[in-house]
Design a protein around this motif. Structure first.
Motif, PDB file in Angstrom:
ATOM      1  N   VAL A 127       8.967  12.694   0.881  1.00 10.40           N
ATOM      2  CA  VAL A 127       9.029  11.369   1.504  1.00 10.40           C
ATOM      3  C   VAL A 127       7.806  10.573   1.055  1.00 10.40           C
ATOM      4  N   ILE A 128       8.073   9.481   0.385  1.00 12.86           N
ATOM      5  CA  ILE A 128       7.008   8.611  -0.110  1.00 12.86           C
ATOM      6  C   ILE A 128       7.037   7.325   0.706  1.00 12.86           C
ATOM      7  N   ASN A 129       5.894   6.953   1.227  1.00 14.14           N
ATOM      8  CA  ASN A 129       5.812   5.814   2.138  1.00 14.14           C
ATOM      9  C   ASN A 129       5.141   4.605   1.507  1.00 14.14           C
ATOM     10  N   CYS A 130       5.478   3.445   2.038  1.00 14.50           N
ATOM     11  CA  CYS A 130       4.973   2.182   1.507  1.00 14.50           C
ATOM     12  C   CYS A 130       4.892   1.183   2.658  1.00 14.50           C
ATOM     13  N   THR A 131       3.804   0.464   2.725  1.00 16.45           N
ATOM     14  CA  THR A 131       3.699  -0.632   3.694  1.00 16.45           C
ATOM     15  C   THR A 131       3.408  -1.917   2.954  1.00 16.45           C
ATOM     16  N   TYR A 132       3.941  -3.006   3.466  1.00 14.29           N
ATOM     17  CA  TYR A 132       3.756  -4.296   2.805  1.00 14.29           C
ATOM     18  C   TYR A 132       3.412  -5.330   3.868  1.00 14.29           C
ATOM     19  N   THR A 133       2.899  -6.461   3.414  1.00 15.15           N
ATOM     20  CA  THR A 133       2.422  -7.447   4.382  1.00 15.15           C
ATOM     21  C   THR A 133       3.267  -8.714   4.402  1.00 15.15           C
ATOM     22  N   THR A 143       2.340   6.264  -5.921  1.00 15.07           N
ATOM     23  CA  THR A 143       2.165   7.603  -5.358  1.00 15.07           C
ATOM     24  C   THR A 143       2.507   8.622  -6.435  1.00 15.07           C
ATOM     25  N   ARG A 144       1.552   9.476  -6.719  1.00 17.03           N
ATOM     26  CA  ARG A 144       1.803  10.531  -7.713  1.00 17.03           C
ATOM     27  C   ARG A 144       2.433  11.711  -7.002  1.00 17.03           C
ATOM     28  N   LEU A 145       3.668  12.021  -7.369  1.00 14.29           N
ATOM     29  CA  LEU A 145       4.401  13.150  -6.794  1.00 14.29           C
ATOM     30  C   LEU A 145       4.284  14.341  -7.734  1.00 14.29           C
ATOM     31  N   GLU A 175       0.822  -1.204   0.000  1.00 14.03           N
ATOM     32  CA  GLU A 175       0.000   0.000   0.000  1.00 14.03           C
ATOM     33  C   GLU A 175       0.860   1.258   0.000  1.00 14.03           C
ATOM     34  N   GLN A 176       0.356   2.267  -0.706  1.00  9.39           N
ATOM     35  CA  GLN A 176       1.018   3.563  -0.735  1.00  9.39           C
ATOM     36  C   GLN A 176      -0.057   4.644  -0.676  1.00  9.39           C
ATOM     37  N   SER A 177       0.329   5.811  -0.197  1.00  8.44           N
ATOM     38  CA  SER A 177      -0.588   6.945  -0.307  1.00  8.44           C
ATOM     39  C   SER A 177      -0.627   7.359  -1.769  1.00  8.44           C
ATOM     40  N   LEU A 178      -1.760   7.884  -2.198  1.00  8.95           N
ATOM     41  CA  LEU A 178      -1.976   8.099  -3.624  1.00  8.95           C
ATOM     42  C   LEU A 178      -1.294   9.346  -4.166  1.00  8.95           C
ATOM     43  N   PHE A 179      -1.131  10.345  -3.324  1.00  9.63           N
ATOM     44  CA  PHE A 179      -0.731  11.635  -3.862  1.00  9.63           C
ATOM     45  C   PHE A 179       0.165  12.365  -2.879  1.00  9.63           C
ATOM     46  N   LEU A 180       1.166  13.076  -3.423  1.00 11.26           N
ATOM     47  CA  LEU A 180       2.051  13.905  -2.613  1.00 11.26           C
ATOM     48  C   LEU A 180       2.400  15.139  -3.411  1.00 11.26           C
TER      49      LEU A 180
END
Lengths: 109, 115
Positions: free
Chosen positions: A19-25, A103-105, A5-10
């Motif tokens: 800073v672009i974040n990412c979580t994984y399982t 994530t769209r920067l 998962e990532q946030s969609l927009f920055l």
């Protein structure tokens, strides 16, 4: 199952850090990657980190990995307008890549 | 890293027809991967193509719809068969010279629009 998962927009101002974040399982992930996709283009591999590392620096890019929390981040120092793109994290413990949502920067002057 | 030439770069196709996408690599590689990126979405692996054996398809993708050829260690094709508008996507091939240890290189993609 595997999920990234990532946030969609920055949105950041030129010259600031992003800073672009990412979580994984998947706790068995061995490598984690960051890719950049510019409009109408393919994917460019920016950097990657092995799961036994917690940080990797490559010029303006710094990758931080918190394996306990399954959290990955990409920091871009001195962000430029040319950094505007979609950034994907991806994880692999086999040769199959599982991509994040992207994530769209957007960098504004 | 490997250099990948993928073609066509884009195409507009009629419903019910088929399109074959080619991927040429400048190095010999054991595995080649085909991904799909639907509009505004992330990438999903379609199949893994090994030279000399049948491709391995991911859940939700079948050989009849996406036949793959891998005649040698530098070339592969993906065919999108009996197309419908839902097949409109970007299709990308990918290779890894040293597997996940060095990351994977992607072709520039084929932007397919089905009308």
């Amino acid at each position: 199952g595997e999920d990234v998962e990532q946030s969609l927009f920055l949105s950041v101002r030129e010259g600031d850090s992003s800073v672009i974040n990412c979580t994984y399982t998947d706790s068995s992930s061995t490598y984690l990657y960051w890719y950049k996709q510019e409009p109408g283009a393919g994917l460019q591999l920016l950097t990657y980190i092995f799961s036994n590392m917690d940080m990797k620096q490559d010029q303006r890019l710094t990758v931080l990995l918190n394996k306990k929390d399954k959290h990955l981040s990409l920091r871009i120092a001195d962000t430029q307008t040319g950094d505007s793109a979609i950034y994907f994290c991806a994880e692999a413990h086999t040769d199959k890549l599982i991509f994040g949502t992207g994530t769209r920067l957007q960098v504004f002057p | 890293s490997a250099v990948i030439s993928q073609k066509p770069s884009r195409d507009i196709c009629q419903r019910g027809t088929s399109l074959t996408i080619q991927c040429q690599v400048d190095s010999q590689v054991t595995m080649m991967f085909w991904y799909r990126q639907q509009p505004g979405q992330s990438l999903t692996l379609i199949a893994t193509a090994n030279q000399g054996s049948e491709a391995t398809y991911e859940s939700g993708f079948v050989i009849d719809k996406f036949p793959i050829s891998r005649p040698n260690l530098t070339f592969s094709t993906l065919t999108v068969s009996n197309m419908s508008p839902e097949d409109s996507s970007i299709y990308l091939c990918s290779v890894g010279l040293q597997g996940r240890r060095s990351g994977y290189t992607f072709g520039s993609g084929t932007r397919l629009t089905v009308v």
